[in-house]
Write a protein that holds these residues in place. Structure first.
Motif, PDB file in Angstrom:
ATOM      1  N   ALA A 257      15.462 -22.521  -1.017  1.00  0.00           N
ATOM      2  CA  ALA A 257      15.024 -21.996   0.278  1.00  0.00           C
ATOM      3  C   ALA A 257      14.456 -23.140   1.113  1.00  0.00           C
ATOM      4  CB  ALA A 257      13.979 -20.914   0.069  1.00  0.00           C
ATOM      5  N   ARG A 258      14.884 -23.233   2.369  1.00  0.00           N
ATOM      6  CA  ARG A 258      14.416 -24.310   3.237  1.00  0.00           C
ATOM      7  C   ARG A 258      13.135 -24.004   4.021  1.00  0.00           C
ATOM      8  NH1 ARG A 258      18.218 -28.329   3.503  1.00  0.00           N
ATOM      9  NH2 ARG A 258      20.322 -27.730   2.846  1.00  0.00           N
ATOM     10  N   PRO A 259      12.904 -22.761   4.468  1.00  0.00           N
ATOM     11  CA  PRO A 259      11.725 -22.522   5.308  1.00  0.00           C
ATOM     12  C   PRO A 259      10.402 -23.023   4.724  1.00  0.00           C
ATOM     13  CG  PRO A 259      13.176 -20.635   5.434  1.00  0.00           C
ATOM     14  CD  PRO A 259      13.750 -21.543   4.379  1.00  0.00           C
ATOM     15  N   PRO A 260      10.147 -22.895   3.404  1.00  0.00           N
ATOM     16  CA  PRO A 260       8.850 -23.368   2.895  1.00  0.00           C
ATOM     17  C   PRO A 260       8.675 -24.888   2.931  1.00  0.00           C
ATOM     18  CG  PRO A 260       9.830 -21.746   1.398  1.00  0.00           C
ATOM     19  CD  PRO A 260      10.895 -22.157   2.359  1.00  0.00           C
ATOM     20  N   LEU A 261       9.743 -25.636   3.196  1.00  0.00           N
ATOM     21  CA  LEU A 261       9.637 -27.096   3.173  1.00  0.00           C
ATOM     22  C   LEU A 261       8.631 -27.607   4.193  1.00  0.00           C
ATOM     23  CD1 LEU A 261      13.382 -28.198   2.823  1.00  0.00           C
ATOM     24  CD2 LEU A 261      11.658 -27.966   1.020  1.00  0.00           C
ATOM     25  N   SER A 262       8.508 -26.935   5.326  1.00  0.00           N
ATOM     26  CA  SER A 262       7.596 -27.378   6.378  1.00  0.00           C
ATOM     27  C   SER A 262       6.231 -26.717   6.291  1.00  0.00           C
ATOM     28  CB  SER A 262       8.209 -27.091   7.759  1.00  0.00           C
ATOM     29  OG  SER A 262       8.563 -25.728   7.865  1.00  0.00           O
ATOM     30  N   LYS A 263       6.026 -25.935   5.252  1.00  0.00           N
ATOM     31  CA  LYS A 263       4.770 -25.207   5.122  1.00  0.00           C
ATOM     32  C   LYS A 263       4.237 -25.320   3.691  1.00  0.00           C
ATOM     33  CE  LYS A 263       7.074 -21.614   6.668  1.00  0.00           C
ATOM     34  NZ  LYS A 263       8.263 -22.163   7.341  1.00  0.00           N
TER      35      LYS A 263
ATOM     36  N   VAL B 246      32.231 -24.331   0.709  1.00  0.00           N
ATOM     37  CA  VAL B 246      31.693 -25.676   0.901  1.00  0.00           C
ATOM     38  C   VAL B 246      30.340 -25.555   1.591  1.00  0.00           C
ATOM     39  CG1 VAL B 246      32.054 -27.935   1.949  1.00  0.00           C
ATOM     40  CG2 VAL B 246      34.005 -26.643   1.075  1.00  0.00           C
ATOM     41  N   GLY B 247      29.284 -25.860   0.847  1.00  0.00           N
ATOM     42  CA  GLY B 247      27.923 -25.706   1.350  1.00  0.00           C
ATOM     43  C   GLY B 247      27.155 -24.737   0.477  1.00  0.00           C
ATOM     44  N   ALA B 248      26.094 -25.228  -0.151  1.00  0.00           N
ATOM     45  CA  ALA B 248      25.353 -24.405  -1.114  1.00  0.00           C
ATOM     46  C   ALA B 248      23.951 -24.077  -0.619  1.00  0.00           C
ATOM     47  CB  ALA B 248      25.289 -25.097  -2.473  1.00  0.00           C
ATOM     48  N   GLY B 249      23.837 -23.823   0.676  1.00  0.00           N
ATOM     49  CA  GLY B 249      22.574 -23.347   1.217  1.00  0.00           C
ATOM     50  C   GLY B 249      22.509 -21.834   1.169  1.00  0.00           C
ATOM     51  N   GLN B 250      21.614 -21.269   1.977  1.00  0.00           N
ATOM     52  CA  GLN B 250      21.416 -19.821   1.958  1.00  0.00           C
ATOM     53  C   GLN B 250      22.698 -19.069   2.267  1.00  0.00           C
ATOM     54  OE1 GLN B 250      17.786 -18.358   1.963  1.00  0.00           O
ATOM     55  NE2 GLN B 250      19.071 -16.787   1.029  1.00  0.00           N
ATOM     56  N   ALA B 251      23.456 -19.515   3.288  1.00  0.00           N
ATOM     57  CA  ALA B 251      24.673 -18.810   3.682  1.00  0.00           C
ATOM     58  C   ALA B 251      25.748 -18.918   2.615  1.00  0.00           C
ATOM     59  CB  ALA B 251      25.195 -19.364   5.013  1.00  0.00           C
ATOM     60  N   GLY B 252      25.890 -20.104   2.028  1.00  0.00           N
ATOM     61  CA  GLY B 252      26.902 -20.280   0.996  1.00  0.00           C
ATOM     62  C   GLY B 252      26.627 -19.453  -0.239  1.00  0.00           C
ATOM     63  N   VAL B 253      25.383 -19.464  -0.683  1.00  0.00           N
ATOM     64  CA  VAL B 253      25.004 -18.683  -1.862  1.00  0.00           C
ATOM     65  C   VAL B 253      25.194 -17.190  -1.606  1.00  0.00           C
ATOM     66  CG1 VAL B 253      23.060 -18.014  -3.343  1.00  0.00           C
ATOM     67  CG2 VAL B 253      23.415 -20.416  -2.762  1.00  0.00           C
ATOM     68  N   GLN B 254      24.788 -16.733  -0.415  1.00  0.00           N
ATOM     69  CA  GLN B 254      24.921 -15.306  -0.115  1.00  0.00           C
ATOM     70  C   GLN B 254      26.385 -14.888  -0.030  1.00  0.00           C
ATOM     71  OE1 GLN B 254      22.168 -13.073   0.231  1.00  0.00           O
ATOM     72  NE2 GLN B 254      23.921 -11.724  -0.155  1.00  0.00           N
TER      73      GLN B 254
ATOM     74  N   ARG C 163      27.231  -7.269  13.100  1.00  0.00           N
ATOM     75  CA  ARG C 163      26.278  -6.739  14.063  1.00  0.00           C
ATOM     76  C   ARG C 163      24.901  -6.757  13.419  1.00  0.00           C
ATOM     77  NH1 ARG C 163      29.901  -7.526  16.852  1.00  0.00           N
ATOM     78  NH2 ARG C 163      31.075  -6.118  18.217  1.00  0.00           N
ATOM     79  N   SER C 164      23.946  -7.315  14.115  1.00  0.00           N
ATOM     80  CA  SER C 164      22.600  -7.407  13.556  1.00  0.00           C
ATOM     81  C   SER C 164      21.622  -7.736  14.669  1.00  0.00           C
ATOM     82  CB  SER C 164      22.556  -8.497  12.473  1.00  0.00           C
ATOM     83  OG  SER C 164      21.278  -8.590  11.887  1.00  0.00           O
ATOM     84  N   VAL C 165      20.356  -7.452  14.443  1.00  0.00           N
ATOM     85  CA  VAL C 165      19.301  -7.866  15.356  1.00  0.00           C
ATOM     86  C   VAL C 165      18.785  -9.212  14.869  1.00  0.00           C
ATOM     87  CG1 VAL C 165      17.047  -7.323  16.344  1.00  0.00           C
ATOM     88  CG2 VAL C 165      18.655  -5.473  15.812  1.00  0.00           C
ATOM     89  N   PRO C 166      19.104 -10.312  15.545  1.00  0.00           N
ATOM     90  CA  PRO C 166      18.643 -11.626  15.081  1.00  0.00           C
ATOM     91  C   PRO C 166      17.129 -11.678  14.987  1.00  0.00           C
ATOM     92  CG  PRO C 166      20.350 -11.872  16.734  1.00  0.00           C
ATOM     93  CD  PRO C 166      19.963 -10.421  16.730  1.00  0.00           C
ATOM     94  N   CYS C 167      16.642 -12.254  13.913  1.00  0.00           N
ATOM     95  CA  CYS C 167      15.201 -12.336  13.691  1.00  0.00           C
ATOM     96  C   CYS C 167      14.818 -13.748  13.267  1.00  0.00           C
ATOM     97  CB  CYS C 167      14.761 -11.346  12.618  1.00  0.00           C
ATOM     98  SG  CYS C 167      14.959  -9.630  13.111  1.00  0.00           S
TER      99      CYS C 167
ATOM    100  N   SER D 153      18.775 -19.500  11.209  1.00  0.00           N
ATOM    101  CA  SER D 153      17.718 -18.708  10.581  1.00  0.00           C
ATOM    102  C   SER D 153      18.204 -18.189   9.242  1.00  0.00           C
ATOM    103  CB  SER D 153      17.311 -17.525  11.466  1.00  0.00           C
ATOM    104  OG  SER D 153      18.344 -16.551  11.516  1.00  0.00           O
ATOM    105  N   VAL D 154      17.272 -17.904   8.370  1.00  0.00           N
ATOM    106  CA  VAL D 154      17.608 -17.291   7.088  1.00  0.00           C
ATOM    107  C   VAL D 154      18.229 -15.917   7.311  1.00  0.00           C
ATOM    108  CG1 VAL D 154      16.635 -16.311   4.972  1.00  0.00           C
ATOM    109  CG2 VAL D 154      15.884 -18.555   5.761  1.00  0.00           C
ATOM    110  N   ASP D 155      17.657 -15.172   8.257  1.00  0.00           N
ATOM    111  CA  ASP D 155      18.170 -13.836   8.547  1.00  0.00           C
ATOM    112  C   ASP D 155      19.660 -13.882   8.889  1.00  0.00           C
ATOM    113  OD1 ASP D 155      17.665 -10.889   9.463  1.00  0.00           O
ATOM    114  OD2 ASP D 155      18.629 -11.851  11.167  1.00  0.00           O
ATOM    115  N   ASN D 156      20.038 -14.782   9.778  1.00  0.00           N
ATOM    116  CA  ASN D 156      21.449 -14.874  10.151  1.00  0.00           C
ATOM    117  C   ASN D 156      22.303 -15.355   8.986  1.00  0.00           C
ATOM    118  OD1 ASN D 156      23.767 -15.157  12.153  1.00  0.00           O
ATOM    119  ND2 ASN D 156      23.598 -17.233  11.346  1.00  0.00           N
ATOM    120  N   ALA D 157      21.812 -16.333   8.240  1.00  0.00           N
ATOM    121  CA  ALA D 157      22.583 -16.846   7.103  1.00  0.00           C
ATOM    122  C   ALA D 157      22.923 -15.735   6.124  1.00  0.00           C
ATOM    123  CB  ALA D 157      21.804 -17.959   6.411  1.00  0.00           C
ATOM    124  N   VAL D 158      21.948 -14.881   5.854  1.00  0.00           N
ATOM    125  CA  VAL D 158      22.149 -13.792   4.891  1.00  0.00           C
ATOM    126  C   VAL D 158      23.045 -12.697   5.474  1.00  0.00           C
ATOM    127  CG1 VAL D 158      20.993 -11.930   3.636  1.00  0.00           C
ATOM    128  CG2 VAL D 158      20.004 -14.230   3.657  1.00  0.00           C
TER     129      VAL D 158
END
Length: 424
Positions: A44-50, A10-18, A327-331, A304-309
């Motif tokens: 992808a959401r990040p480009p929406l504000s740029k 449930v949810g078709a954003g970056q995390a759901g797709v990945q 385990r990951s280095v959040p970015c 973040s996209v990094d965490n979602a993926v």
């Protein structure tokens, strides 16, 4: 339950797709259904504000995957369906019901419901021209209004607000940023980095006001915003106002189903919710800090996209019955006009700071230390430093503060002595 069962996401954003993609790649054989509440294909959401605001990206170019991808991976993508209730059994099976009345039975459930933009309970908050930015529809509305606006007030000096401010100023719009705290991005960067970012925005003609609070939005004519009035009585003209004060996790669906929620859906380091079966990933999840740094892992949400993926990839191993703790280095990163801010690792307000000035104007790296351990870096227009520190933190590489302060030696060369670190 095996990987032959019915997987519902449930949810078709970056995390759901990945999650869907990784589960299939790891060998999930059963049906996978990916439910999205928006009418658009996942994007992808990040480009929406740029890039989307300045016309360098379109709705089509933002697509996370092609239509052929979903077909080839046997992922049933369902759009424009808002799930409003869950029926969960004790073994994690159940069904989801949408507002349309459609129902989907599942053997395993993943919640990737994301987050919603926070609103301000102020007079005039519902005026025409007071907007938020979270999804493609929001971005389309904002982009259209930027074509006609002569003055923009951004409430909130975080990533999204500053990115939009930079795009607006570049388009010739008189732009003001309001931040209630004493510095921009106060929750994510050190004061020294915040000061550099603020100076860069001021140099582009953006008015930055910190330590101020909006009191109300002023109605001009016919229900449209005309100004923002501060609690000190100052009135700022504004034909457009963006509210950029963060986001709240969409966890009501999970809470109603009996799952534990506390600033998001509470999960363990294998992305399992309180029932031990349902998984939650992405912006909606409250998880143990995945950072490979010493000390206990506080609970947090990572937007973040990094965490979602990365969390979704780890969650897929849980689905397959061979869980690998996340385990990951959040970015994080933020493009604000000509300024590119990249952050590796999570710092705390009381972490020490070692500043490395760049060789070119506009470059800057702030290293954050907790005791003797390098835990984070804030890099402005310094992508090589960002990559070097991210790898170093992941590998547990040692770097003394004295060496870090020596700017005659490239940071990449400094980071060459691996040591083992872990949570204690």
């Amino acid at each position: 339950m095996t990987a032959h069962g019915r997987l519902l996401i449930v949810g078709a954003g970056q995390a759901g797709v990945q999650t869907a993609s990784s589960a299939r790649d790891l060998g999930w054989r059963g049906p996978i259904t990916l439910l999205g509440a928006e009418p658009h294909s996942p994007y992808a959401r990040p480009p929406l504000s740029k890039a989307f605001l300045n016309g360098k990206a379109t709705a089509d170019s933002l697509a996370l995957r092609t239509p052929e991808f979903y077909a080839d991976h046997r992922i049933d993508l369902v759009r424009d369906e808002h799930v409003h209730s869950l029926d969960l059994a004790g073994d994690g099976t159940g069904s989801a019901v949408a507002a349309s009345g459609r129902r989907w039975a599942f053997d395993r459930l993943v919640l990737a419901t994301g987050a919603a933009p926070r609103r301000l309970p102020l007079e005039g908050a519902d005026l025409d021209g007071v907007v938020v930015l979270r999804d493609l529809n929001d971005a389309s509305v904002l982009a259209g209004r930027l074509h006609t606006a002569d003055s923009l007030v951004v409430v909130g000096g975080g990533f999204v607000g500053l990115e939009v401010a930079a795009a607006a100023a570049a388009a010739g719009i008189r732009t003001t940023v309001l931040e209630i705290a004493s510095s921009l991005m106060n929750r994510v960067v050190s004061p020294v980095t915040a000061e550099i970012v603020e100076k860069a925005h001021r140099a582009c003609g953006i008015r930055v006001m910190t330590g101020v609070r909006p009191a109300r939005f002023v109605d001009g004519a016919q229900g449209s915003v005309a100004a923002v009035e501060l609690d000190n009585g100052i009135r700022l003209p504004a034909s457009l106002v963006l509210i950029g004060v963060g986001a709240s996790p969409r966890d009501a669906l999970a809470a109603a189903a009996g799952l534990r929620c506390d600033n998001g859906i509470v999960v363990d380091d294998q992305s399992r919710a309180s029932d031990g079966h349902t998984l939650a990933v992405g912006d909606c999840a409250n998880l143990p800090d995945p950072s490979p740094t010493p000390g206990p892992a506080p609970r947090l949400r990572l937007e973040s996209v990094d965490n979602a993926v990365e969390q979704a990839r780890a969650a897929a191993t849980t689905l397959m019955g061979s869980p690998q703790p996340y385990r990951s280095v959040p970015c994080f990163w933020s493009d604000q006009g000509s300024l590119k801010l990249q952050i590796a690792g999570l710092a705390r307000p009381d972490d020490d700071i070692v500043v490395r000035a760049g060789k070119r104007p506009g470059q800057h790296t702030a290293l954050r230390y907790r005791g003797t351990h390098l835990v984070s870096a804030e890099c402005v227009n310094s992508p090589i430093d960002f990559l070097s520190v991210r790898r170093a933190i992941a590998a547990g590489t040692s770097l003394s503060r004295e060496a870090a302060a020596d700017t005659q030696v490239p940071l990449k060369k400094h980071l060459s002595a691996p040591v083992t670190t872990g949570r204690g």
